[in-house]
Design a protein around this motif. Structure first.
Motif, mmCIF file in Angstrom:
data_model
loop_
_atom_site.group_PDB
_atom_site.id
_atom_site.type_symbol
_atom_site.label_atom_id
_atom_site.label_comp_id
_atom_site.label_asym_id
_atom_site.label_seq_id
_atom_site.Cartn_x
_atom_site.Cartn_y
_atom_site.Cartn_z
ATOM 1 N N GLU A 172 0.826 -1.208 0.000
ATOM 2 C CA GLU A 172 0.000 0.000 0.000
ATOM 3 C C GLU A 172 0.861 1.260 0.000
ATOM 4 O O GLU A 172 1.904 1.324 0.647
ATOM 5 N N ASN A 173 0.422 2.261 -0.760
ATOM 6 C CA ASN A 173 1.105 3.574 -0.859
ATOM 7 C C ASN A 173 2.447 3.498 -1.567
ATOM 8 O O ASN A 173 3.290 4.397 -1.406
ATOM 9 N N THR A 174 2.658 2.453 -2.367
ATOM 10 C CA THR A 174 3.934 2.331 -3.090
ATOM 11 C C THR A 174 4.116 3.477 -4.067
ATOM 12 O O THR A 174 3.188 3.832 -4.815
ATOM 13 N N LYS A 175 5.309 4.052 -4.083
ATOM 14 C CA LYS A 175 5.650 5.115 -5.036
ATOM 15 C C LYS A 175 6.332 4.492 -6.256
ATOM 16 O O LYS A 175 7.230 3.673 -6.114
ATOM 17 N N SER A 176 5.901 4.920 -7.443
ATOM 18 C CA SER A 176 6.438 4.322 -8.669
ATOM 19 C C SER A 176 7.309 5.279 -9.480
ATOM 20 O O SER A 176 7.823 4.904 -10.532
ATOM 21 N N GLU A 177 7.503 6.511 -8.995
ATOM 22 C CA GLU A 177 8.334 7.467 -9.743
ATOM 23 C C GLU A 177 9.793 7.011 -9.767
ATOM 24 O O GLU A 177 10.315 6.498 -8.774
ATOM 25 N N VAL A 178 10.445 7.237 -10.912
ATOM 26 C CA VAL A 178 11.842 6.811 -11.074
ATOM 27 C C VAL A 178 12.736 7.506 -10.063
ATOM 28 O O VAL A 178 13.634 6.882 -9.470
ATOM 29 N N THR A 179 12.504 8.797 -9.831
ATOM 30 C CA THR A 179 13.355 9.536 -8.888
ATOM 31 C C THR A 179 13.213 8.982 -7.477
ATOM 32 O O THR A 179 14.189 8.883 -6.736
ATOM 33 N N SER A 180 11.992 8.603 -7.099
ATOM 34 C CA SER A 180 11.784 8.048 -5.750
ATOM 35 C C SER A 180 12.503 6.720 -5.591
ATOM 36 O O SER A 180 13.129 6.461 -4.556
ATOM 37 N N VAL A 181 12.414 5.863 -6.610
ATOM 38 C CA VAL A 181 13.100 4.564 -6.548
ATOM 39 C C VAL A 181 14.606 4.775 -6.445
ATOM 40 O O VAL A 181 15.292 4.121 -5.644
ATOM 41 N N ALA A 182 15.143 5.705 -7.260
ATOM 42 C CA ALA A 182 16.587 5.962 -7.226
ATOM 43 C C ALA A 182 17.018 6.489 -5.861
ATOM 44 O O ALA A 182 18.042 6.064 -5.314
ATOM 45 N N LEU A 183 16.220 7.408 -5.289
ATOM 46 C CA LEU A 183 16.559 7.958 -3.979
ATOM 47 C C LEU A 183 16.452 6.904 -2.879
ATOM 48 O O LEU A 183 17.216 6.924 -1.911
ATOM 49 N N SER A 184 15.521 5.951 -3.029
ATOM 50 C CA SER A 184 15.416 4.876 -2.036
ATOM 51 C C SER A 184 16.660 3.990 -2.075
ATOM 52 O O SER A 184 17.165 3.574 -1.032
ATOM 53 N N PHE A 185 17.153 3.699 -3.288
ATOM 54 C CA PHE A 185 18.393 2.923 -3.396
ATOM 55 C C PHE A 185 19.575 3.721 -2.856
ATOM 56 O O PHE A 185 20.495 3.144 -2.261
ATOM 57 N N TYR A 186 19.546 5.019 -3.063
ATOM 58 C CA TYR A 186 20.626 5.870 -2.542
ATOM 59 C C TYR A 186 20.693 5.748 -1.021
ATOM 60 O O TYR A 186 21.776 5.595 -0.440
ATOM 61 N N SER A 187 19.520 5.772 -0.370
ATOM 62 C CA SER A 187 19.475 5.623 1.087
ATOM 63 C C SER A 187 19.900 4.225 1.508
ATOM 64 O O SER A 187 20.636 4.049 2.486
ATOM 65 N N GLY A 188 19.426 3.205 0.786
ATOM 66 C CA GLY A 188 19.785 1.828 1.129
ATOM 67 C C GLY A 188 21.262 1.568 0.978
ATOM 68 O O GLY A 188 21.910 0.974 1.854
ATOM 69 N N LEU A 189 21.830 2.012 -0.126
ATOM 70 C CA LEU A 189 23.255 1.785 -0.369
ATOM 71 C C LEU A 189 24.115 2.557 0.622
ATOM 72 O O LEU A 189 25.207 2.113 0.980
ATOM 73 N N PHE A 190 23.632 3.722 1.064
ATOM 74 C CA PHE A 190 24.382 4.479 2.071
ATOM 75 C C PHE A 190 24.532 3.655 3.347
ATOM 76 O O PHE A 190 25.572 3.694 4.006
ATOM 77 N N ALA A 191 23.490 2.884 3.702
ATOM 78 C CA ALA A 191 23.550 2.050 4.905
ATOM 79 C C ALA A 191 24.556 0.915 4.742
ATOM 80 O O ALA A 191 25.103 0.418 5.732
ATOM 81 N N TYR A 192 24.793 0.489 3.484
ATOM 82 C CA TYR A 192 25.767 -0.586 3.227
ATOM 83 C C TYR A 192 27.170 -0.046 2.981
ATOM 84 O O TYR A 192 28.094 -0.819 2.725
ATOM 85 N N ASN A 193 27.315 1.273 3.017
ATOM 86 C CA ASN A 193 28.628 1.870 2.750
ATOM 87 C C ASN A 193 29.674 1.325 3.720
ATOM 88 O O ASN A 193 29.475 1.312 4.931
ATOM 89 N N GLY A 194 30.804 0.875 3.175
ATOM 90 C CA GLY A 194 31.867 0.294 3.990
ATOM 91 C C GLY A 194 32.274 -1.090 3.530
ATOM 92 O O GLY A 194 33.266 -1.636 4.009
ATOM 93 N N TRP A 195 31.533 -1.650 2.548
ATOM 94 C CA TRP A 195 31.872 -2.998 2.083
ATOM 95 C C TRP A 195 33.246 -3.060 1.412
ATOM 96 O O TRP A 195 33.848 -4.132 1.317
ATOM 97 N N ASN A 196 33.757 -1.929 0.976
ATOM 98 C CA ASN A 196 35.062 -1.910 0.303
ATOM 99 C C ASN A 196 36.209 -1.517 1.229
ATOM 100 O O ASN A 196 37.339 -1.366 0.785
ATOM 101 N N TYR A 197 35.950 -1.390 2.537
ATOM 102 C CA TYR A 197 36.968 -0.846 3.437
ATOM 103 C C TYR A 197 38.148 -1.791 3.648
ATOM 104 O O TYR A 197 39.259 -1.338 3.912
ATOM 105 N N LEU A 198 37.941 -3.094 3.553
ATOM 106 C CA LEU A 198 39.059 -4.020 3.754
ATOM 107 C C LEU A 198 40.110 -3.836 2.669
ATOM 108 O O LEU A 198 41.307 -4.023 2.917
ATOM 109 N N ASN A 199 39.681 -3.461 1.461
ATOM 110 C CA ASN A 199 40.641 -3.225 0.372
ATOM 111 C C ASN A 199 41.601 -2.086 0.691
ATOM 112 O O ASN A 199 42.699 -2.027 0.134
#
Length: 494
Positions: free
Chosen positions: A220-247
């Motif tokens: 329910e209330n799903t947003k389908s705009e391309v900008t919203s989807v991109a911004l949601s991934f931006y927030s999600g990927l920010f939370a995963y930031n650090g996966w490359n730190y061992l390198n």
């Protein structure tokens, strides 16, 4: 005839005190070298990645994804897809890390592939803004949660929070200067603490699922705009930031060809599962409106379910952020070190403490910059301005993989990734970089101006080699003075 650099090294060795000279030989070990030593095991590598990825975000405010997706189910899909996307990037970095086994990660890969200018732009933004600002923000989060029990009815005083953040950074600076093993032990302990807290939340959520608490899991209330989807991934990927730190610290990892890909696979899989299950646990108890309105989702969740034990979650958040500060300091100092080794940072940052074999000048530089940013009122704005540059540069680093396959096919590649993965990652990076830039052009403009400041700095301090002799003499004297003060030398052999 010996070069000026060789003569300078000889003078430094002659000027060293007898006990310092003895320490030089003792510190180098059997191979007689003063350099970073491989002291980190596979388990240490896993805790560095996990501890660097999991900071305060998953505890405090996992609202960015939900805000831009609109529904719980789509937000969970984005959390899962962000984890898979990070795994693909990490898989590409495994080939690059085993092929170009230098500290510095994407900086080293861009330097090797596209040359010094693009590498310096990456170094400048990451070292001067992103890393020290991130460390300052995480340290401030740590201080807020430590002080919160003393100010239950109001926010802690700002000055007290910043002073405690300085203390946090200074303690971890000492640990990282003293011994790499100490730093990795701190990382291990605090990574276990934050995982324990998340497992407690997941277990509570699992119980809620078993008793039928599934009413909020809808589209329910799903947003389908391309900008919203991109911004949601931006927030999600920010939370995963650090996966490359061992390198960034691959030179200090034992058997990197074997342990780097294993550490990446274990940690990225673990974090993805933990993040998704933690979000599921939140939505078994809290409505989307409650999640969006909460300043600390994990604390609200604990207050609802844990009763008198709810105080444990703020404690675990403080422990988590303390470990995250350590992870940022440990890996970021190696980026300073890598840049200095390429001649793009002051020479003193190439040097290693003779008895502890740690890059003490680089650690101190990172710590001082972070404490300097603690004097800025709105630190987060600086990171927001250049956030797109971080993902763009990681995309450029992944581009190094197919580029080197084409230009240098004979390079030794202990791990060889299917080209499908870097191509997909590069296209996705362009999507999540360009769309948010179009959605917020003003912030992007500020970020581009900040990035452009790297051009005159590069031309004056890196590209211009034949500086006037008085300038060269002053820089040499300053470096020599700092060497004596910190008892450090360049990595060198007998």
């Amino acid at each position: 005839m010996p070069s000026p650099k060789a003569r300078y090294d000889e003078v430094q060795m002659k000027d060293a005190a007898p006990e310092e000279a003895a320490a030089l030989g003792a510190a180098g070990g059997d191979d007689g070298e003063i350099r970073l030593k491989a002291k980190m095991s596979l388990l240490n590598g896993v805790t560095v990645i996990v501890g660097s990825i999991i900071g305060s975000g998953i505890f405090v405010s996992p609202t960015g994804v939900l805000k831009n997706t609109g529904s719980v189910n789509l937000s969970l899909i984005v959390w899962t897809a962000s984890g898979v996307f990070s795994m693909v990037g990490a898989y590409c970095y495994a080939e690059l890390g085993c092929m170009i086994s230098k500290s510095g990660a994407d900086y080293a890969y861009i330097m090797e592939t596209f040359g010094p200018f693009l590498a310096f732009v990456r170094l400048w933004i990451e070292c001067m803004i992103v890393r020290p600002c991130s460390q300052a923000i995480v340290a401030l989060t740590f201080s807020v949660y430590v002080l919160k029990p003393f100010f239950p009815e109001c926010d802690p005083p700002d000055d007290a929070g910043r002073l405690l953040a300085v203390c946090c950074i200074m303690v971890l600076t000492f640990v990282n200067c003293w011994d790499v093993k100490w730093a990795t032990r701190v990382q291990d302990v605090f990574t276990y603490a934050k995982l324990l807290a998340l497992f407690v939340i997941i277990a509570a959520g699992g119980y809620q699922l078993c008793v039928g608490q599934t009413e909020y899991f809808t589209f329910e209330n799903t947003k389908s705009e391309v900008t919203s989807v991109a911004l949601s991934f931006y927030s999600g990927l920010f939370a995963y930031n650090g996966w490359n730190y061992l390198n960034f610290i691959i030179e200090e990892l034992k058997d990197p060809i074997r342990n780097l890909p294993r550490a990446i696979a274990i940690s990225c899989t673990l974090v993805t599962v933990v993040y998704v299950m933690t979000n599921v646990a939140f939505y078994t108890t809290l409505s989307p409106e409650e999640v969006l309105g909460s300043e600390a989702v994990a604390v609200t969740f604990a207050n609802r379910l844990f009763g008198f034990m709810a105080w444990t979650i703020p404690v675990f958040v403080a422990l988590s952020t303390f470990g995250a500060v350590n992870g940022i300091l440990l890996t970021s100092s190696r980026l300073f070190y890598a840049g200095a080794c390429e001649g793009q940072m002051p020479e003193i940052l190439t040097m290693i403490q003779i008895s502890k074999l740690t890059p003490a000048p680089a650690v101190l530089c990172m710590a001082l910059l972070s404490m300097l940013y603690l004097t800025v009122s709105d630190i987060g704005a600086l990171i927001n301005y250049v956030g797109f540059a971080t993902w763009l540069s990681i995309g450029v680093a992944v581009l190094c993989l197919p580029w080197l396959r084409w230009t240098q096919p004979n390079l030794a590649r202990p791990i060889k990734v299917n080209l499908f993965f870097p191509i997909i990652y590069i296209l996705a990076s362009l999507f999540i970089t360009i769309v948010p830039m179009l959605a917020s052009p003003v912030e992007t403009g500020y970020g581009c101006l900040m990035i452009l400041t790297s051009v005159p700095v590069y031309l004056i301090f890196v590209y211009w080699k034949n500086k006037p002799k008085p300038v060269q003499k002053f820089l040499g004297a300053a470096t020599h003075c700092l060497q004596k003060l910190m008892v450090v030398v360049r990595p060198q052999s007998k």
